[in-house]
Design an enzyme around this catalytic site. Structure first.
Site, PDB file in Angstrom:
ATOM      1  N   CYS A  44       0.811  -1.221   0.000  1.00  0.00           N
ATOM      2  CA  CYS A  44       0.000   0.000   0.000  1.00  0.00           C
ATOM      3  C   CYS A  44       0.846   1.275   0.000  1.00  0.00           C
ATOM      4  CB  CYS A  44      -0.940   0.013   1.204  1.00  0.00           C
ATOM      5  SG  CYS A  44      -2.096  -1.364   1.169  1.00  0.00           S
ATOM      6  N   HIS A  75      -3.198   7.474   2.096  1.00  0.00           N
ATOM      7  CA  HIS A  75      -3.617   6.175   1.575  1.00  0.00           C
ATOM      8  C   HIS A  75      -5.027   5.894   2.069  1.00  0.00           C
ATOM      9  CE1 HIS A  75      -3.931   2.028   0.638  1.00  0.00           C
ATOM     10  NE2 HIS A  75      -3.702   1.592   1.856  1.00  0.00           N
ATOM     11  N   ASN A  79      -9.988   0.152  -0.586  1.00  0.00           N
ATOM     12  CA  ASN A  79      -8.525   0.214  -0.488  1.00  0.00           C
ATOM     13  C   ASN A  79      -7.935  -0.349  -1.784  1.00  0.00           C
ATOM     14  OD1 ASN A  79      -5.819  -0.101   0.036  1.00  0.00           O
ATOM     15  ND2 ASN A  79      -6.097  -1.121   2.016  1.00  0.00           N
TER      16      ASN A  79
HETATM   17  N1  ACO Z   1     -18.818  -8.287   7.950  1.00  0.00           N
HETATM   18  C1  ACO Z   1     -19.417  -8.550   9.121  1.00  0.00           C
HETATM   19  N2  ACO Z   1     -18.725  -8.920  10.214  1.00  0.00           N
HETATM   20  C2  ACO Z   1     -17.409  -9.024  10.112  1.00  0.00           C
HETATM   21  C3  ACO Z   1     -16.729  -8.784   8.910  1.00  0.00           C
HETATM   22  C4  ACO Z   1     -17.503  -8.402   7.796  1.00  0.00           C
HETATM   23  N3  ACO Z   1     -16.956  -8.121   6.587  1.00  0.00           N
HETATM   24  N4  ACO Z   1     -15.411  -8.986   9.104  1.00  0.00           N
HETATM   25  C5  ACO Z   1     -15.248  -9.320  10.381  1.00  0.00           C
HETATM   26  N5  ACO Z   1     -16.459  -9.362  11.007  1.00  0.00           N
HETATM   27  C6  ACO Z   1     -16.745  -9.693  12.387  1.00  0.00           C
HETATM   28  C7  ACO Z   1     -15.671 -10.532  13.006  1.00  0.00           C
HETATM   29  O1  ACO Z   1     -15.847 -11.884  12.694  1.00  0.00           O
HETATM   30  C8  ACO Z   1     -15.875 -10.244  14.483  1.00  0.00           C
HETATM   31  O2  ACO Z   1     -16.942 -11.005  14.928  1.00  0.00           O
HETATM   32  P1  ACO Z   1     -16.893 -11.669  16.390  1.00  0.00           P
HETATM   33  O3  ACO Z   1     -16.816 -10.522  17.346  1.00  0.00           O
HETATM   34  O4  ACO Z   1     -18.170 -12.433  16.438  1.00  0.00           O
HETATM   35  O5  ACO Z   1     -15.677 -12.540  16.401  1.00  0.00           O
HETATM   36  C9  ACO Z   1     -16.298  -8.769  14.488  1.00  0.00           C
HETATM   37  O6  ACO Z   1     -16.761  -8.485  13.145  1.00  0.00           O
HETATM   38  C10 ACO Z   1     -15.208  -7.832  14.848  1.00  0.00           C
HETATM   39  O7  ACO Z   1     -14.039  -8.154  14.074  1.00  0.00           O
HETATM   40  P2  ACO Z   1     -12.709  -7.349  14.236  1.00  0.00           P
HETATM   41  O8  ACO Z   1     -11.700  -7.907  13.294  1.00  0.00           O
HETATM   42  O9  ACO Z   1     -12.348  -7.237  15.667  1.00  0.00           O
HETATM   43  O10 ACO Z   1     -13.203  -5.928  13.704  1.00  0.00           O
HETATM   44  P3  ACO Z   1     -12.442  -4.563  13.756  1.00  0.00           P
HETATM   45  O11 ACO Z   1     -13.247  -3.579  14.496  1.00  0.00           O
HETATM   46  O12 ACO Z   1     -11.005  -4.710  14.143  1.00  0.00           O
HETATM   47  O13 ACO Z   1     -12.497  -4.134  12.246  1.00  0.00           O
HETATM   48  C11 ACO Z   1     -11.074  -4.016  10.330  1.00  0.00           C
HETATM   49  C12 ACO Z   1     -11.869  -4.903  11.261  1.00  0.00           C
HETATM   50  C13 ACO Z   1     -12.043  -3.099   9.598  1.00  0.00           C
HETATM   51  C14 ACO Z   1     -10.331  -4.888   9.320  1.00  0.00           C
HETATM   52  C15 ACO Z   1     -10.100  -3.173  11.167  1.00  0.00           C
HETATM   53  O14 ACO Z   1      -9.345  -3.980  12.001  1.00  0.00           O
HETATM   54  C16 ACO Z   1      -9.189  -2.369  10.323  1.00  0.00           C
HETATM   55  O15 ACO Z   1      -9.608  -1.428   9.683  1.00  0.00           O
HETATM   56  N6  ACO Z   1      -7.883  -2.673  10.321  1.00  0.00           N
HETATM   57  C17 ACO Z   1      -6.945  -2.000   9.481  1.00  0.00           C
HETATM   58  C18 ACO Z   1      -6.654  -2.895   8.389  1.00  0.00           C
HETATM   59  C19 ACO Z   1      -6.573  -2.228   7.081  1.00  0.00           C
HETATM   60  O16 ACO Z   1      -7.172  -1.221   6.789  1.00  0.00           O
HETATM   61  N7  ACO Z   1      -5.812  -2.847   6.244  1.00  0.00           N
HETATM   62  C20 ACO Z   1      -5.690  -2.441   4.924  1.00  0.00           C
HETATM   63  C21 ACO Z   1      -4.445  -2.962   4.371  1.00  0.00           C
HETATM   64  S1  ACO Z   1      -3.087  -2.268   5.158  1.00  0.00           S
HETATM   65  C22 ACO Z   1      -3.155  -0.757   4.775  1.00  0.00           C
HETATM   66  O17 ACO Z   1      -3.601  -0.433   3.714  1.00  0.00           O
HETATM   67  C23 ACO Z   1      -2.703   0.171   5.772  1.00  0.00           C
END
Ligand code: ACO
Length: 335
Positions: free
Chosen positions: A128, A262, A292
């Site tokens: 990224c 980004h 993204n």
């Molecule tokens: N739809 C519905 N529910 C979902 C989904 C989905 N697509 N994905 C995960 N869940 C559920 C999980 O299973 C979990 O359920 P549970 O509590 O029953 O186990 C719940 O949602 C919470 O999951 P988390 O992973 O804890 O959710 P979080 O609040 O951390 O959000 C996310 C996830 C959006 C990926 C977040 O961690 C994030 O934004 N991280 C940054 C990652 C990123 O942006 N990466 C991009 C690439 S790197 C870069 O570009 C910088």
């Protein structure tokens, strides 16, 4: 005052052969997948995706569309915006982690598609952060005097390395390409790339990676991510490098006209801006419409903000990104 008596920052700003942005272009696949479309194939919802990420839709490459075809179209549009032709280009850098082939470099395919037979074309791979790495690399080539005009492209087809059964990753990414033309100028005044900082730390590999490759599995592999771990590091890393760039260039966050981060996740963007005191109305956000798009996200956002008239000549624009590796970086550009 003699050159000796001047501060390093001021001396660098006055004497430097600078890389000036001449034009910007973009290309998005025609096909759009909304959150509601994804909810038909996996267990997710528009509400969950919007609340956690700000993403509402993403573009997905169709048959015949590849990273190099998207990159070539974005490059042609950037050349047109610059009032230049392919013959004016002697350096092409494509930032991508989803090349058409393991080799040759996607940049050489773009070079051939544009009909360019001089100069050099190569890829950089920093996931990224790739576009920031490519801008910094091109800037160093142009500043050295070895090259005159560069196409700097971020292009990706992440849809092709997603595990479409993994809802924790497949809802986050999209496809697209963006390009800028950078031109070396001795007399740019204040304009041009005025600072950049790049970083990496390979100890973080397991938090965001692709589980295949030529030398390990002989397969392309799928993207794997521990989203929470990435989130935990992102804000600190990108604000650190931006702070370094501000210090290097004798500027502050208050001097920025536009912050073009980004576009991974709206919460990361807003938290990074808040930490540096950048007001919301100075942030260019396209994450809702593009998702993204990895290395393509910054030039796509630049293209939107140039086309709608927000980014104007003379303005100060900060770009930054963080991605797999981890890699992270920032560059400050006087438009
Ligand atoms: N739809 C519905 N529910 C979902 C989904 C989905 N697509 N994905 C995960 N869940 C559920 C999980 O299973 C979990 O359920 P549970 O509590 O029953 O186990 C719940 O949602 C919470 O999951 P988390 O992973 O804890 O959710 P979080 O609040 O951390 O959000 C996310 C996830 C959006 C990926 C977040 O961690 C994030 O934004 N991280 C940054 C990652 C990123 O942006 N990466 C991009 C690439 S790197 C870069 O570009 C910088």
């Amino acid at each position: 005052m003699t050159a000796m008596g001047m501060g390093t920052t001021l001396r660098n700003q006055l004497n430097k052969r600078r890389s000036v942005v001449r034009g910007v272009g973009a290309c998005l696949p025609e096909r759009v997948a909304t959150n509601a479309d994804l909810a038909k194939i996996i267990d997710t919802s528009d509400d969950w995706i919007v609340q956690r990420t700000g993403i509402r839709q993403r573009h997905i490459a169709g048959p015949g569309e590849t990273t190099s075809t998207l990159a070539t179209k974005a490059a042609e549009r950037a050349l047109a915006a610059a009032g230049l032709t392919a013959a004016d280009i002697d350096l092409i850098i494509v930032a991508t982690s989803t090349p058409d082939y393991t080799f040759p470099a996607t940049a050489t395919q773009v070079q051939a598609a544009l009909g360019i037979t001089r100069g050099v074309a190569f890829d950089v791979q920093a996931v990224c952060s790739g576009f920031v790495f490519a801008v910094a690399t091109a800037d160093k080539f142009l500043a050295s005097g070895s090259h005159q005009r560069a196409l700097v492209i971020g292009a990706e087809t992440f849809s092709r390395i997603l595990d479409w059964e993994d809802r924790t990753t497949c809802v986050l990414f999209g496809d697209g390409a963006g390009a800028i033309v950078l031109e070396a100028r001795e007399d740019s005044g204040a304009a041009g790339v005025i600072g950049s900082r790049l970083r990496s730390d390979g100890r973080h590999r397991a938090k965001l990676y692709v589980d295949g490759g030529p030398s390990t599995t002989q397969t392309v592999g799928k993207l794997r991510m521990s989203g929470r771990e990435v989130f935990k590091h992102a804000v600190g890393m990108v604000t650190d490098v931006m702070t370094d760039v501000f210090e290097d260039t004798g500027t502050t966050a208050a001097d920025l006209d536009w912050f073009v981060p980004h576009q991974a996740n709206e919460r990361i963007i807003d938290a990074s801006a808040a930490k540096l005191g950048i007001p919301l109305n100075k942030i260019v956000k396209t994450v809702a419409l593009h998702g993204n798009t990895s290395a393509a996200s910054i030039p796509l956002a630049l293209s939107v903000a140039v086309d709608d008239g927000r980014i104007q000549p003379g303005q100060l624009v900060m770009i930054e990104a963080m991605g797999g590796g981890f890699t992270w970086g920032a560059a400050l550009i006087r438009w």
